[in-house]
Design a protein around this motif. Structure first.
Motif, PDB file in Angstrom:
ATOM      1  N   PRO A 254       0.799  -1.587   0.167  1.00  0.00           N
ATOM      2  CA  PRO A 254      -0.146   0.418  -0.057  1.00  0.00           C
ATOM      3  C   PRO A 254       1.013   1.278  -0.265  1.00  0.00           C
ATOM      4  O   PRO A 254       0.415   2.170  -0.723  1.00  0.00           O
ATOM      5  CB  PRO A 254      -0.748   0.365   0.970  1.00  0.00           C
ATOM      6  N   GLN A 255       1.758   1.380   0.641  1.00  0.00           N
ATOM      7  CA  GLN A 255       2.529   2.822   0.904  1.00  0.00           C
ATOM      8  C   GLN A 255       3.061   3.087  -0.404  1.00  0.00           C
ATOM      9  O   GLN A 255       3.948   4.122  -0.929  1.00  0.00           O
ATOM     10  CB  GLN A 255       4.238   2.319   1.513  1.00  0.00           C
ATOM     11  N   PHE A 256       3.665   1.388  -1.523  1.00  0.00           N
ATOM     12  CA  PHE A 256       3.876   2.200  -2.945  1.00  0.00           C
ATOM     13  C   PHE A 256       3.317   3.147  -3.896  1.00  0.00           C
ATOM     14  O   PHE A 256       3.629   3.788  -4.630  1.00  0.00           O
ATOM     15  CB  PHE A 256       4.413   1.528  -3.311  1.00  0.00           C
ATOM     16  N   LEU A 257       1.664   2.618  -3.610  1.00  0.00           N
ATOM     17  CA  LEU A 257       1.129   3.126  -4.593  1.00  0.00           C
ATOM     18  C   LEU A 257       0.264   4.625  -3.940  1.00  0.00           C
ATOM     19  O   LEU A 257       0.033   5.448  -4.401  1.00  0.00           O
ATOM     20  CB  LEU A 257      -0.660   1.982  -4.209  1.00  0.00           C
ATOM     21  N   ALA A 258       0.698   4.603  -2.332  1.00  0.00           N
ATOM     22  CA  ALA A 258       0.295   5.996  -1.742  1.00  0.00           C
ATOM     23  C   ALA A 258       0.918   7.381  -2.465  1.00  0.00           C
ATOM     24  O   ALA A 258       0.558   8.240  -2.412  1.00  0.00           O
ATOM     25  CB  ALA A 258      -0.394   5.837  -0.144  1.00  0.00           C
ATOM     26  N   GLN A 259       2.694   6.095  -2.164  1.00  0.00           N
ATOM     27  CA  GLN A 259       3.353   7.382  -2.677  1.00  0.00           C
ATOM     28  C   GLN A 259       3.268   7.786  -3.851  1.00  0.00           C
ATOM     29  O   GLN A 259       3.744   9.092  -4.631  1.00  0.00           O
ATOM     30  CB  GLN A 259       5.035   6.948  -2.087  1.00  0.00           C
ATOM     31  N   GLU A 260       3.361   6.804  -5.058  1.00  0.00           N
ATOM     32  CA  GLU A 260       2.923   7.484  -6.519  1.00  0.00           C
ATOM     33  C   GLU A 260       1.719   7.670  -6.700  1.00  0.00           C
ATOM     34  O   GLU A 260       1.761   8.940  -7.543  1.00  0.00           O
ATOM     35  CB  GLU A 260       2.656   5.995  -7.356  1.00  0.00           C
ATOM     36  N   TYR A 261       0.751   7.474  -6.066  1.00  0.00           N
ATOM     37  CA  TYR A 261      -0.437   8.184  -6.619  1.00  0.00           C
ATOM     38  C   TYR A 261       0.176   9.865  -5.769  1.00  0.00           C
ATOM     39  O   TYR A 261      -0.156  10.626  -6.542  1.00  0.00           O
ATOM     40  CB  TYR A 261      -1.772   8.119  -5.160  1.00  0.00           C
ATOM     41  N   ARG A 262       1.052  10.628  -4.625  1.00  0.00           N
ATOM     42  CA  ARG A 262       0.703  11.297  -4.639  1.00  0.00           C
ATOM     43  C   ARG A 262       2.221  12.367  -4.425  1.00  0.00           C
ATOM     44  O   ARG A 262       2.052  13.460  -4.823  1.00  0.00           O
ATOM     45  CB  ARG A 262       1.340  11.254  -2.213  1.00  0.00           C
ATOM     46  N   LEU A 263       3.189  11.533  -4.932  1.00  0.00           N
ATOM     47  CA  LEU A 263       4.828  11.901  -5.540  1.00  0.00           C
ATOM     48  C   LEU A 263       4.780  12.066  -6.758  1.00  0.00           C
ATOM     49  O   LEU A 263       5.132  12.711  -8.041  1.00  0.00           O
ATOM     50  CB  LEU A 263       5.648  11.262  -4.459  1.00  0.00           C
ATOM     51  N   VAL A 264       3.125  11.782  -7.635  1.00  0.00           N
ATOM     52  CA  VAL A 264       3.304  11.486  -8.947  1.00  0.00           C
ATOM     53  C   VAL A 264       2.159  12.140  -9.966  1.00  0.00           C
ATOM     54  O   VAL A 264       2.185  12.968 -10.511  1.00  0.00           O
ATOM     55  CB  VAL A 264       3.976   9.973  -9.760  1.00  0.00           C
ATOM     56  N   ILE A 265       1.293  11.122  -9.492  1.00  0.00           N
ATOM     57  CA  ILE A 265      -0.022  11.131 -10.684  1.00  0.00           C
ATOM     58  C   ILE A 265      -0.427  12.365  -9.086  1.00  0.00           C
ATOM     59  O   ILE A 265      -0.702  13.649 -10.396  1.00  0.00           O
ATOM     60  CB  ILE A 265      -0.911  10.681 -10.050  1.00  0.00           C
ATOM     61  N   LEU A 266      -0.747  12.953  -8.440  1.00  0.00           N
ATOM     62  CA  LEU A 266      -0.901  14.369  -7.994  1.00  0.00           C
ATOM     63  C   LEU A 266      -0.686  15.710  -8.103  1.00  0.00           C
ATOM     64  O   LEU A 266      -0.700  16.875  -8.657  1.00  0.00           O
ATOM     65  CB  LEU A 266      -1.442  14.198  -6.547  1.00  0.00           C
ATOM     66  N   ALA A 267       1.347  14.969  -7.743  1.00  0.00           N
ATOM     67  CA  ALA A 267       2.206  16.194  -8.120  1.00  0.00           C
ATOM     68  C   ALA A 267       2.204  16.775  -9.638  1.00  0.00           C
ATOM     69  O   ALA A 267       2.622  17.753  -9.816  1.00  0.00           O
ATOM     70  CB  ALA A 267       3.471  15.802  -7.635  1.00  0.00           C
TER      71      ALA A 267
END
Length: 165
Positions: free
Chosen positions: A60-73
């Motif tokens: 879950p942490q990988f997906l959460a960070q990918e979402y926050r740091l790549v997709i949302l950013a």
């Protein structure tokens, strides 16, 4: 503030708040219905549900960070843009052929939260940054303390800029 500003009237015009409360104000002022942000623990439980439902190999942490740091950013709004997106600062490689799988996980995650009227704090900051600018903004200047500690969606995109890369 009294030590920094001699003009007492100027002190009365200073508004000190967190990025989260500022994002909430921007959203509320726009007339958009604000969603309730979840704690990190609750967010992780939703990501775990997505991992289980979709039988994914990521934690879950990988997906959460990918979402926050790549997709949302980067304000990425579709799988094509995500496929082409760079992932600066992300320690683990992600083959472009696996990005649609991550995108599907993100879609499921956001659906689960939206169905309950929930969001993450990063989602709320990203939404506030995307809303149309007011013709008469409430602030002429903004000072940010500890800006290096803000995630990209809560920092760089706030001023209408996108992270480099």
């Amino acid at each position: 503030m009294h030590q920094l500003l001699e003009d007492r009237a100027a002190v009365d015009r200073v508004d000190i708040c967190t990025v989260d409360s500022f994002a909430h104000r921007v959203i509320t002022r726009s007339g958009t219905r604000p969603l309730k942000p979840v704690s990190g623990e609750v967010e992780e439980s939703y990501w775990q549900r997505v991992v289980d439902e979709l039988q994914l190999s990521w934690i879950p942490q990988f997906l959460a960070q990918e979402y926050r740091l790549v997709i949302l950013a980067q304000n990425i709004e579709n799988v094509t843009a995500y496929r082409n997106a760079s992932r600066p600062g992300r320690g683990s490689a992600l083959h472009p052929n696996r990005k649609p799988e991550v995108w599907r996980a993100v879609q499921r995650f956001t659906e689960l939260l939206a169905d309950k009227g929930l969001c993450t704090y990063a989602q709320r900051a990203a939404l506030a940054a995307r809303l149309p600018r007011e013709s008469d903004p409430p602030y002429r200047h903004v000072m940010v303390d500890e800006a290096q500690d803000l995630p990209p969606a809560g920092g760089g995109s706030r001023a209408g800029t996108r992270p480099a890369g």
